[in-house]
Scaffold this motif. Structure first.
Motif, PDB file in Angstrom:
ATOM      1  N   TRP A 136      29.903  83.500  20.073  1.00  0.00           N
ATOM      2  CA  TRP A 136      29.347  84.119  19.269  1.00  0.00           C
ATOM      3  C   TRP A 136      29.317  86.153  19.131  1.00  0.00           C
ATOM      4  O   TRP A 136      28.816  86.423  18.185  1.00  0.00           O
ATOM      5  CB  TRP A 136      27.662  83.622  19.791  1.00  0.00           C
ATOM      6  N   ARG A 137      28.553  86.108  20.664  1.00  0.00           N
ATOM      7  CA  ARG A 137      29.932  87.575  20.573  1.00  0.00           C
ATOM      8  C   ARG A 137      30.417  88.223  20.520  1.00  0.00           C
ATOM      9  O   ARG A 137      30.041  89.091  19.823  1.00  0.00           O
ATOM     10  CB  ARG A 137      29.565  87.770  22.676  1.00  0.00           C
ATOM     11  N   GLY A 138      31.566  87.602  19.740  1.00  0.00           N
ATOM     12  CA  GLY A 138      32.893  88.077  19.040  1.00  0.00           C
ATOM     13  C   GLY A 138      32.368  88.124  17.841  1.00  0.00           C
ATOM     14  O   GLY A 138      32.871  89.046  17.357  1.00  0.00           O
ATOM     15  N   ARG A 139      31.498  87.317  17.091  1.00  0.00           N
ATOM     16  CA  ARG A 139      31.376  87.367  16.201  1.00  0.00           C
ATOM     17  C   ARG A 139      30.363  88.607  15.976  1.00  0.00           C
ATOM     18  O   ARG A 139      30.539  89.323  14.958  1.00  0.00           O
ATOM     19  CB  ARG A 139      30.729  86.426  15.004  1.00  0.00           C
ATOM     20  N   LEU A 140      28.906  88.905  16.317  1.00  0.00           N
ATOM     21  CA  LEU A 140      28.188  89.888  16.683  1.00  0.00           C
ATOM     22  C   LEU A 140      29.174  91.442  16.885  1.00  0.00           C
ATOM     23  O   LEU A 140      29.038  92.557  16.204  1.00  0.00           O
ATOM     24  CB  LEU A 140      26.939  89.896  17.691  1.00  0.00           C
ATOM     25  N   ARG A 141      30.391  90.987  17.291  1.00  0.00           N
ATOM     26  CA  ARG A 141      30.723  92.248  17.682  1.00  0.00           C
ATOM     27  C   ARG A 141      31.750  92.443  16.520  1.00  0.00           C
ATOM     28  O   ARG A 141      31.659  93.769  16.000  1.00  0.00           O
ATOM     29  CB  ARG A 141      31.944  92.197  19.018  1.00  0.00           C
ATOM     30  N   LYS A 142      32.405  91.602  15.830  1.00  0.00           N
ATOM     31  CA  LYS A 142      33.272  91.992  15.017  1.00  0.00           C
ATOM     32  C   LYS A 142      32.404  92.726  13.565  1.00  0.00           C
ATOM     33  O   LYS A 142      33.049  93.734  12.832  1.00  0.00           O
ATOM     34  CB  LYS A 142      33.893  90.529  14.171  1.00  0.00           C
ATOM     35  N   GLU A 143      31.413  92.110  13.398  1.00  0.00           N
ATOM     36  CA  GLU A 143      30.485  92.715  12.611  1.00  0.00           C
ATOM     37  C   GLU A 143      30.089  94.778  13.139  1.00  0.00           C
ATOM     38  O   GLU A 143      29.750  95.018  11.578  1.00  0.00           O
ATOM     39  CB  GLU A 143      29.170  92.560  11.817  1.00  0.00           C
ATOM     40  N   THR A 144      30.123  94.657  14.062  1.00  0.00           N
ATOM     41  CA  THR A 144      29.386  95.418  14.364  1.00  0.00           C
ATOM     42  C   THR A 144      30.441  96.220  14.561  1.00  0.00           C
ATOM     43  O   THR A 144      30.655  97.822  13.422  1.00  0.00           O
ATOM     44  CB  THR A 144      29.637  95.882  16.428  1.00  0.00           C
ATOM     45  N   LEU A 145      32.412  96.083  14.382  1.00  0.00           N
ATOM     46  CA  LEU A 145      32.991  96.933  13.817  1.00  0.00           C
ATOM     47  C   LEU A 145      32.974  97.576  12.565  1.00  0.00           C
ATOM     48  O   LEU A 145      33.506  98.249  12.408  1.00  0.00           O
ATOM     49  CB  LEU A 145      34.272  96.544  14.988  1.00  0.00           C
ATOM     50  N   ARG A 146      32.842  96.072  11.626  1.00  0.00           N
ATOM     51  CA  ARG A 146      32.885  96.388  10.658  1.00  0.00           C
ATOM     52  C   ARG A 146      32.280  98.060  10.206  1.00  0.00           C
ATOM     53  O   ARG A 146      32.072  98.305   9.183  1.00  0.00           O
ATOM     54  CB  ARG A 146      32.742  95.515   9.628  1.00  0.00           C
ATOM     55  N   ALA A 147      31.227  97.693  11.247  1.00  0.00           N
ATOM     56  CA  ALA A 147      29.780  98.516   9.807  1.00  0.00           C
ATOM     57  C   ALA A 147      29.926 100.456  10.997  1.00  0.00           C
ATOM     58  O   ALA A 147      30.374 100.828   9.419  1.00  0.00           O
ATOM     59  CB  ALA A 147      28.333  98.451  10.306  1.00  0.00           C
ATOM     60  N   VAL A 148      31.078 100.459  11.710  1.00  0.00           N
ATOM     61  CA  VAL A 148      31.333 101.050  12.294  1.00  0.00           C
ATOM     62  C   VAL A 148      32.596 101.667  11.454  1.00  0.00           C
ATOM     63  O   VAL A 148      32.560 102.816  10.997  1.00  0.00           O
ATOM     64  CB  VAL A 148      31.699 101.107  13.894  1.00  0.00           C
ATOM     65  N   ASP A 149      33.333 101.264  11.217  1.00  0.00           N
ATOM     66  CA  ASP A 149      34.170 101.783  10.251  1.00  0.00           C
ATOM     67  C   ASP A 149      33.604 101.622   8.811  1.00  0.00           C
ATOM     68  O   ASP A 149      34.621 102.512   8.048  1.00  0.00           O
ATOM     69  CB  ASP A 149      35.767 100.245   9.711  1.00  0.00           C
ATOM     70  N   ALA A 150      33.058 101.459   8.724  1.00  0.00           N
ATOM     71  CA  ALA A 150      32.582 101.583   7.229  1.00  0.00           C
ATOM     72  C   ALA A 150      31.327 103.014   6.793  1.00  0.00           C
ATOM     73  O   ALA A 150      31.286 102.821   6.305  1.00  0.00           O
ATOM     74  CB  ALA A 150      31.564 100.432   6.461  1.00  0.00           C
ATOM     75  N   GLY A 151      31.065 103.020   8.426  1.00  0.00           N
ATOM     76  CA  GLY A 151      30.638 104.370   8.172  1.00  0.00           C
ATOM     77  C   GLY A 151      28.883 104.101   8.156  1.00  0.00           C
ATOM     78  O   GLY A 151      27.666 104.736   7.757  1.00  0.00           O
ATOM     79  N   GLU A 152      28.517 103.026   8.296  1.00  0.00           N
ATOM     80  CA  GLU A 152      27.309 102.558   8.485  1.00  0.00           C
ATOM     81  C   GLU A 152      25.892 102.539   9.464  1.00  0.00           C
ATOM     82  O   GLU A 152      25.544 102.494   9.876  1.00  0.00           O
ATOM     83  CB  GLU A 152      27.027 100.845   8.091  1.00  0.00           C
ATOM     84  N   LEU A 153      27.578 102.636  10.744  1.00  0.00           N
ATOM     85  CA  LEU A 153      26.973 102.653  12.086  1.00  0.00           C
ATOM     86  C   LEU A 153      28.049 104.056  12.640  1.00  0.00           C
ATOM     87  O   LEU A 153      29.091 104.391  11.997  1.00  0.00           O
ATOM     88  CB  LEU A 153      27.082 101.819  13.120  1.00  0.00           C
ATOM     89  N   PRO A 154      27.108 104.963  13.425  1.00  0.00           N
ATOM     90  CA  PRO A 154      27.211 105.735  14.008  1.00  0.00           C
ATOM     91  C   PRO A 154      28.514 106.055  14.539  1.00  0.00           C
ATOM     92  O   PRO A 154      28.917 105.279  15.672  1.00  0.00           O
ATOM     93  CB  PRO A 154      26.272 106.615  14.485  1.00  0.00           C
ATOM     94  N   GLU A 155      29.477 106.644  14.444  1.00  0.00           N
ATOM     95  CA  GLU A 155      30.825 106.125  15.059  1.00  0.00           C
ATOM     96  C   GLU A 155      31.431 106.493  16.504  1.00  0.00           C
ATOM     97  O   GLU A 155      32.021 105.524  17.155  1.00  0.00           O
ATOM     98  CB  GLU A 155      32.306 107.301  14.851  1.00  0.00           C
ATOM     99  N   TRP A 156      29.788 106.525  16.754  1.00  0.00           N
ATOM    100  CA  TRP A 156      29.969 106.531  18.735  1.00  0.00           C
ATOM    101  C   TRP A 156      29.717 105.654  19.242  1.00  0.00           C
ATOM    102  O   TRP A 156      29.504 105.185  20.312  1.00  0.00           O
ATOM    103  CB  TRP A 156      28.892 108.338  19.111  1.00  0.00           C
ATOM    104  N   THR A 157      29.312 104.663  17.997  1.00  0.00           N
ATOM    105  CA  THR A 157      28.765 102.955  18.743  1.00  0.00           C
ATOM    106  C   THR A 157      29.559 102.574  20.285  1.00  0.00           C
ATOM    107  O   THR A 157      30.551 102.221  19.099  1.00  0.00           O
ATOM    108  CB  THR A 157      27.814 102.741  17.358  1.00  0.00           C
ATOM    109  N   ASP A 158      28.971 101.742  20.958  1.00  0.00           N
ATOM    110  CA  ASP A 158      29.950 101.401  21.628  1.00  0.00           C
ATOM    111  C   ASP A 158      29.544  99.989  21.103  1.00  0.00           C
ATOM    112  O   ASP A 158      28.388  99.512  21.601  1.00  0.00           O
ATOM    113  CB  ASP A 158      29.368 101.345  22.948  1.00  0.00           C
ATOM    114  N   PRO A 159      30.019  99.353  20.592  1.00  0.00           N
ATOM    115  CA  PRO A 159      30.271  97.921  20.142  1.00  0.00           C
ATOM    116  C   PRO A 159      30.106  96.733  21.507  1.00  0.00           C
ATOM    117  O   PRO A 159      28.604  96.233  20.638  1.00  0.00           O
ATOM    118  CB  PRO A 159      31.471  97.424  19.773  1.00  0.00           C
ATOM    119  N   ASP A 160      30.013  96.992  22.423  1.00  0.00           N
ATOM    120  CA  ASP A 160      29.659  95.842  23.443  1.00  0.00           C
ATOM    121  C   ASP A 160      28.716  96.503  23.944  1.00  0.00           C
ATOM    122  O   ASP A 160      27.716  95.329  24.191  1.00  0.00           O
ATOM    123  CB  ASP A 160      31.074  95.826  24.812  1.00  0.00           C
ATOM    124  N   GLN A 161      27.899  97.532  23.488  1.00  0.00           N
ATOM    125  CA  GLN A 161      26.520  97.682  24.422  1.00  0.00           C
ATOM    126  C   GLN A 161      25.591  97.165  22.949  1.00  0.00           C
ATOM    127  O   GLN A 161      24.396  97.122  23.516  1.00  0.00           O
ATOM    128  CB  GLN A 161      26.990  99.275  24.645  1.00  0.00           C
TER     129      GLN A 161
END
Lengths: 199, 199
Positions: A136-161
């Motif tokens: 479950w954590r891995g899935r949330l993390r993957k979507e977070t990374l996608r969001a960062v890659d797409a510029g939907e979240l700031p590039e300094w976002t720490d996915p694990d955090q």
DNA sequence: CCTACCGATCGGTAGG
DNA sequence: CCTACCGATCGGTAGG
């Protein structure tokens, strides 16, 4: 007349046992789920119940699987048709909040409860619970990374955090509902998710 | 020669029972704490153990009290000499993080575990657990209000919202340590607290 | 899927 | 604080 049942009937019985088991274990825990109580509630003998699984541990693992199917249908599948990245992350959080709010499991999130019950032990049940959280954590993390890659979240976002904080909100909500019957907590969880993910 | 003990000896025995009980219940839960096991580990008879409390429920309530004393000494008292408001709030959060990190209770936060074990039941134990959370939440809330009044936090701060989020961080940390043995989680919790409370 | 059983353990009590 | 016990229940097995 015969006590022997067809394969289809046996599968139906097994399924009925698991449904009842999920209901009991949600309220009383996977250890509080006893063969004797199951047998009584299902009008079966203890050996009739146990025969479908072989041991209590095997029953507990099967119950975790069944609970996982329900969780998947309630929280994961609604997010699948949604665009990956930030949008899906938002839908996943909202689905989990709703799943807690509607008390899909009467005892709150089945896996949070199982985690607390088994985190101090060893064995297959504990391992199964941990690996479900990892997934479950891995899935949330993957979507977070996608969001960062797409510029939907700031590039300094720490996915694990971010995932750590989101999980905390969901646990706080689960706790507030189950222990305090707090009806305002879902609103607070939504507000906090929105602060982090926008929307 | 006599099996009767002096008052002082009886209090010592009672205290020894409670110390052992806290250790067992932290790992196995308040229900997994059994009179028989306590008796064996303490080289006493079951009735000798039970005589100090009268019933298992009374024992569980006494164990909660003892655990509360430990929590108070570990988390609450270090913050008492500190200036009220934002500073004390920060110290309280850090004390709780440290308390989880050092595994003061081997099974993680005693009260988070008890909350999950008893939130689906009724009775005096459940009520005692809930009131302890109410008290703890009230303390965090009071310091938040003081911080807002002193201008240390923005005037638009919603105290209940902030406390909800802080509790979530602490629960996420407890979970990460106990289920995943995650050694990085304490750093994430500190970082998240700092984002909210500065420092 | 059943009956009939196993040893172990549960919380608690009687009586000292 | 003890021994000796109570009925209930636990997970599991033998044998059908």
């Amino acid at each position: 007349m015969s006590p022997r049942r067809s394969v289809a009937e046996a599968l139906g019985t097994r399924s009925a046992i698991l449904n009842r088991s999920v209901a009991i274990a949600s309220a009383e825990g996977l250890e509080g789920l006893t063969i004797g109580r199951l047998a009584t509630e299902l009008d079966m003998s203890k050996s009739g119940v146990l025969g479908h699984f072989g041991s209590k541990e095997a029953l507990q693992l099967a119950v975790l699987d069944r609970a996982g199917e329900i969780f998947r249908a309630e929280v994961w599948e609604p997010a699948l048709p949604v665009k990956p990245g930030l949008t899906r992350l938002r839908v996943l959080c909202e689905a989990w909040i709703s799943y807690l709010e509607r008390e899909v499991f009467p005892g709150g999130c089945f896996f949070v409860a199982a985690a607390h019950e088994f985190d101090g032990r060893r064995g297959a049940v504990r391992d199964a619970v941990e690996s479900r959280f990892d997934a479950w954590r891995g899935r949330l993390r993957k979507e977070t990374l996608r969001a960062v890659d797409a510029g939907e979240l700031p590039e300094w976002t720490d996915p694990d955090q971010l995932v750590f904080e989101l999980l905390g909100l969901l646990m706080a909500l689960n706790h507030a509902i189950q222990l305090h019957h707090d009806t305002q907590a879902a609103g607070r969880a939504r507000h906090a998710v929105q602060t982090r993910l926008g929307g």
